[in-house]
Design a protein around this motif. Structure first.
Motif, PDB file in Angstrom:
ATOM      1  N   GLN A  85       0.833  -1.199   0.000  1.00 32.52           N
ATOM      2  CA  GLN A  85       0.000   0.000   0.000  1.00 32.52           C
ATOM      3  C   GLN A  85       0.868   1.249   0.000  1.00 32.52           C
ATOM      4  O   GLN A  85       1.858   1.341   0.712  1.00 32.52           O
ATOM      5  N   THR A  86       0.478   2.225  -0.815  1.00 33.21           N
ATOM      6  CA  THR A  86       1.202   3.487  -0.846  1.00 33.21           C
ATOM      7  C   THR A  86       0.684   4.411   0.256  1.00 33.21           C
ATOM      8  O   THR A  86      -0.350   4.169   0.875  1.00 33.21           O
ATOM      9  N   PHE A  87       1.421   5.482   0.473  1.00 32.20           N
ATOM     10  CA  PHE A  87       1.115   6.431   1.544  1.00 32.20           C
ATOM     11  C   PHE A  87      -0.133   7.239   1.208  1.00 32.20           C
ATOM     12  O   PHE A  87      -0.280   7.750   0.098  1.00 32.20           O
ATOM     13  N   HIS A  88      -1.024   7.352   2.193  1.00 28.00           N
ATOM     14  CA  HIS A  88      -2.226   8.179   2.032  1.00 28.00           C
ATOM     15  C   HIS A  88      -2.231   9.228   3.133  1.00 28.00           C
ATOM     16  O   HIS A  88      -2.051   8.912   4.315  1.00 28.00           O
ATOM     17  N   HIS A  89      -2.431  10.478   2.740  1.00 25.87           N
ATOM     18  CA  HIS A  89      -2.404  11.593   3.681  1.00 25.87           C
ATOM     19  C   HIS A  89      -3.699  12.387   3.572  1.00 25.87           C
ATOM     20  O   HIS A  89      -4.079  12.827   2.481  1.00 25.87           O
ATOM     21  N   GLU A  90      -4.378  12.568   4.692  1.00 25.76           N
ATOM     22  CA  GLU A  90      -5.625  13.333   4.734  1.00 25.76           C
ATOM     23  C   GLU A  90      -5.501  14.414   5.803  1.00 25.76           C
ATOM     24  O   GLU A  90      -5.161  14.134   6.951  1.00 25.76           O
ATOM     25  N   ILE A  91      -5.742  15.668   5.405  1.00 25.48           N
ATOM     26  CA  ILE A  91      -5.723  16.790   6.349  1.00 25.48           C
ATOM     27  C   ILE A  91      -7.155  17.111   6.773  1.00 25.48           C
ATOM     28  O   ILE A  91      -8.048  17.251   5.931  1.00 25.48           O
ATOM     29  N   LEU A  92      -7.370  17.225   8.075  1.00 22.33           N
ATOM     30  CA  LEU A  92      -8.708  17.431   8.630  1.00 22.33           C
ATOM     31  C   LEU A  92      -8.795  18.823   9.244  1.00 22.33           C
ATOM     32  O   LEU A  92      -8.201  19.087  10.296  1.00 22.33           O
ATOM     33  N   PRO A  93      -9.530  19.754   8.609  1.00 19.40           N
ATOM     34  CA  PRO A  93      -9.733  21.074   9.218  1.00 19.40           C
ATOM     35  C   PRO A  93     -10.667  20.958  10.424  1.00 19.40           C
ATOM     36  O   PRO A  93     -11.651  20.199  10.396  1.00 19.40           O
ATOM     37  N   LYS A  94     -10.365  21.671  11.483  1.00 15.84           N
ATOM     38  CA  LYS A  94     -11.141  21.585  12.726  1.00 15.84           C
ATOM     39  C   LYS A  94     -11.970  22.868  12.904  1.00 15.84           C
ATOM     40  O   LYS A  94     -11.777  23.642  13.842  1.00 15.84           O
ATOM     41  N   PHE A 106      -0.291   4.056   5.855  1.00 15.58           N
ATOM     42  CA  PHE A 106       0.789   3.591   4.985  1.00 15.58           C
ATOM     43  C   PHE A 106       1.294   2.226   5.440  1.00 15.58           C
ATOM     44  O   PHE A 106       1.118   1.816   6.585  1.00 15.58           O
ATOM     45  N   ASN A 107       1.933   1.527   4.505  1.00 15.80           N
ATOM     46  CA  ASN A 107       2.648   0.298   4.818  1.00 15.80           C
ATOM     47  C   ASN A 107       4.012   0.691   5.370  1.00 15.80           C
ATOM     48  O   ASN A 107       4.719   1.512   4.776  1.00 15.80           O
ATOM     49  N   SER A 108       4.400   0.114   6.490  1.00 17.55           N
ATOM     50  CA  SER A 108       5.655   0.503   7.130  1.00 17.55           C
ATOM     51  C   SER A 108       6.881   0.160   6.293  1.00 17.55           C
ATOM     52  O   SER A 108       7.995   0.593   6.603  1.00 17.55           O
ATOM     53  N   GLN A 109       6.696  -0.596   5.182  1.00 20.07           N
ATOM     54  CA  GLN A 109       7.802  -0.956   4.317  1.00 20.07           C
ATOM     55  C   GLN A 109       7.676  -0.340   2.922  1.00 20.07           C
ATOM     56  O   GLN A 109       8.295  -0.792   1.979  1.00 20.07           O
ATOM     57  N   GLY A 110       6.902   0.737   2.823  1.00 14.86           N
ATOM     58  CA  GLY A 110       6.698   1.387   1.546  1.00 14.86           C
ATOM     59  C   GLY A 110       7.734   2.439   1.204  1.00 14.86           C
ATOM     60  O   GLY A 110       7.794   2.920   0.078  1.00 14.86           O
ATOM     61  N   ALA A 111       8.543   2.834   2.183  1.00 15.41           N
ATOM     62  CA  ALA A 111       9.618   3.806   1.963  1.00 15.41           C
ATOM     63  C   ALA A 111      10.802   3.348   2.809  1.00 15.41           C
ATOM     64  O   ALA A 111      10.941   2.152   3.079  1.00 15.41           O
ATOM     65  N   SER A 112      11.674   4.272   3.231  1.00 10.00           N
ATOM     66  CA  SER A 112      12.801   3.865   4.074  1.00 10.00           C
ATOM     67  C   SER A 112      12.274   3.104   5.284  1.00 10.00           C
ATOM     68  O   SER A 112      11.280   3.500   5.900  1.00 10.00           O
ATOM     69  N   GLN A 113      12.973   2.031   5.650  1.00 12.26           N
ATOM     70  CA  GLN A 113      12.434   1.130   6.672  1.00 12.26           C
ATOM     71  C   GLN A 113      13.541   0.340   7.353  1.00 12.26           C
ATOM     72  O   GLN A 113      14.606   0.103   6.776  1.00 12.26           O
ATOM     73  N   TRP A 114      13.284  -0.033   8.585  1.00 13.34           N
ATOM     74  CA  TRP A 114      13.997  -1.128   9.235  1.00 13.34           C
ATOM     75  C   TRP A 114      13.072  -2.336   9.238  1.00 13.34           C
ATOM     76  O   TRP A 114      11.949  -2.252   9.749  1.00 13.34           O
ATOM     77  N   ASP A 115      13.521  -3.440   8.665  1.00 10.80           N
ATOM     78  CA  ASP A 115      12.803  -4.696   8.836  1.00 10.80           C
ATOM     79  C   ASP A 115      13.016  -5.162  10.264  1.00 10.80           C
ATOM     80  O   ASP A 115      14.152  -5.255  10.746  1.00 10.80           O
ATOM     81  N   GLY A 116      11.919  -5.470  10.949  1.00  9.40           N
ATOM     82  CA  GLY A 116      12.001  -5.954  12.327  1.00  9.40           C
ATOM     83  C   GLY A 116      11.973  -7.471  12.403  1.00  9.40           C
ATOM     84  O   GLY A 116      11.920  -8.177  11.390  1.00  9.40           O
ATOM     85  N   LEU A 117      11.968  -7.990  13.622  1.00 11.63           N
ATOM     86  CA  LEU A 117      12.132  -9.429  13.844  1.00 11.63           C
ATOM     87  C   LEU A 117      10.856 -10.231  13.623  1.00 11.63           C
ATOM     88  O   LEU A 117      10.885 -11.458  13.711  1.00 11.63           O
TER      89      LEU A 117
END
Length: 341
Positions: A85-94, A106-117
């Motif tokens: 999944q690619t990054f999705h950004h939504e701005i919410l006016p209050k 976003f998927n935690s491995q879609g950009a720079s990442q550390w692979d965890g255990l």
């Protein structure tokens, strides 16, 4: 020290030899399970002692220049490799206040990442670091509490901090006259050999120290930036895309064990992909590094500004500070990483 059925001897850096692995007779290929205890979740990060971190800061921080190694979370806009999944950004006016919130998905491995255990286990044995199984990760305990074993939160407590070393293979490759280096394609299964790594370090005049964080620049980011959206979509289409990476040579595996606390690169997988095992290495580096040793494996680091600064400075070592996200039970994390000179 006795571990399993073996008497283990330690070297001057406090680790057993590569030839002593696996430490337990019933453990998978080259696993170091039990070295730091049966329930350890830091793996090779145990090498980053307070003393080593302090020494790295003293030796490497000279000018205070800081360089980010983070690729933008939304860098892969049209699509991502491995169908992530690619990054999705939504701005919410209050309204009616002059205030905004935002939501990131976003998927935690879609950009720079550390692979965890929790990411990649031994495929044949179906186990992760220290013998953790898929059931251990996915099933709650007898009280209904969600499992946290091998979660990324263990790395967030002290971060991944120490002396970093850049192997600028891309820069070194362009200086070679051998035609095979001109044919190197980051979007094909082109290997970076053990000899290449050593020759590059020698050309840079870079010394490796125990507990270092190894970072390899393959040139993948530059190649990615040169592609059109249509070309990228075509490269992302296969279920098993092809990438350059570190060759799965047992000499390289031994070298990593003998020296490093973590490894990373600018390409989507640290080793060549698909990870076809080489002769004498019947398992992929993902299996041995993550599940055998608990070694953080970084991918898609943006190394272009780092490489340029290293060249200007004439040194390819620096202080690294990385703070994985404190997500209980997380599989991977953006690195939130800086190199400090």
């Amino acid at each position: 020290m006795a571990s399993g059925n073996k008497e283990i001897e330690f070297n001057g850096n406090g680790i057993p030899s590569f030839d002593a692995l696996p430490l337990r007779k019933d453990a998978p290929f080259r696993a170091a399970w039990g070295l730091y205890g049966d329930h350890d979740e830091l793996g090779t990060l145990n090498r980053l002692t307070d003393e080593r971190v302090a020494a790295a800061a003293k030796s490497e921080i000279k000018t205070g220049v800081r360089v980010s190694l983070n690729w933008a979370l939304d860098a892969q806009k049209g699509g991502a490799f491995f169908k992530r999944q690619t990054f999705h950004h939504e701005i919410l006016p209050k309204h009616p206040a002059t205030v905004n919130d935002d939501i990131w998905t976003f998927n935690s491995q879609g950009a720079s990442q550390w692979d965890g255990l929790r990411h990649y286990g031994y495929q044949k044995e179906k186990v992760f670091y220290n013998g953790v199984t898929m059931d251990d990760i996915h099933n709650p305990d007898e009280h209904g509490k969600k499992s946290t074993v091998n979660g990324i939160q263990a790395w967030a407590e002290k971060g991944i901090v120490g002396r970093g070393v850049l192997v600028d293979f891309h820069r070194w490759r362009l200086q070679q006259r051998d035609p095979r280096y001109m044919k190197f394609d980051p979007f094909d299964r082109c290997p970076i050999s053990f000899e290449d790594l050593q020759a590059c370090l020698a050309a840079q005049g870079t010394e490796v120290k125990f507990g270092d964080i190894l970072i390899v620049r393959s040139g993948w980011m530059l190649a990615h930036a040169s592609k059109t959206p249509e070309q990228l979509a075509e490269l992302q289409a296969p279920r098993q895309p092809r990438f350059c990476g570190v060759e799965q040579d047992e000499r390289t595996l031994r070298w990593i064990w003998d020296n490093f606390a973590a490894v990373a690169g600018d390409h989507p997988t640290f080793e060549c992909w698909p990870a076809t095992p080489a002769e004498g290495v019947p398992f992929s580096f993902h299996e041995v590094l993550l599940s055998g040793w608990g070694c953080p494996l970084g991918e898609l680091f943006d190394l272009e500004r780092l490489a340029a600064h290293c060249e200007r400075e004439g040194r390819w070592s620096f202080f690294v500070t990385s703070e994985p996200c404190n997500v209980t039970g997380g599989v991977a994390s953006p690195p939130n990483i800086l190199a400090i000179f």
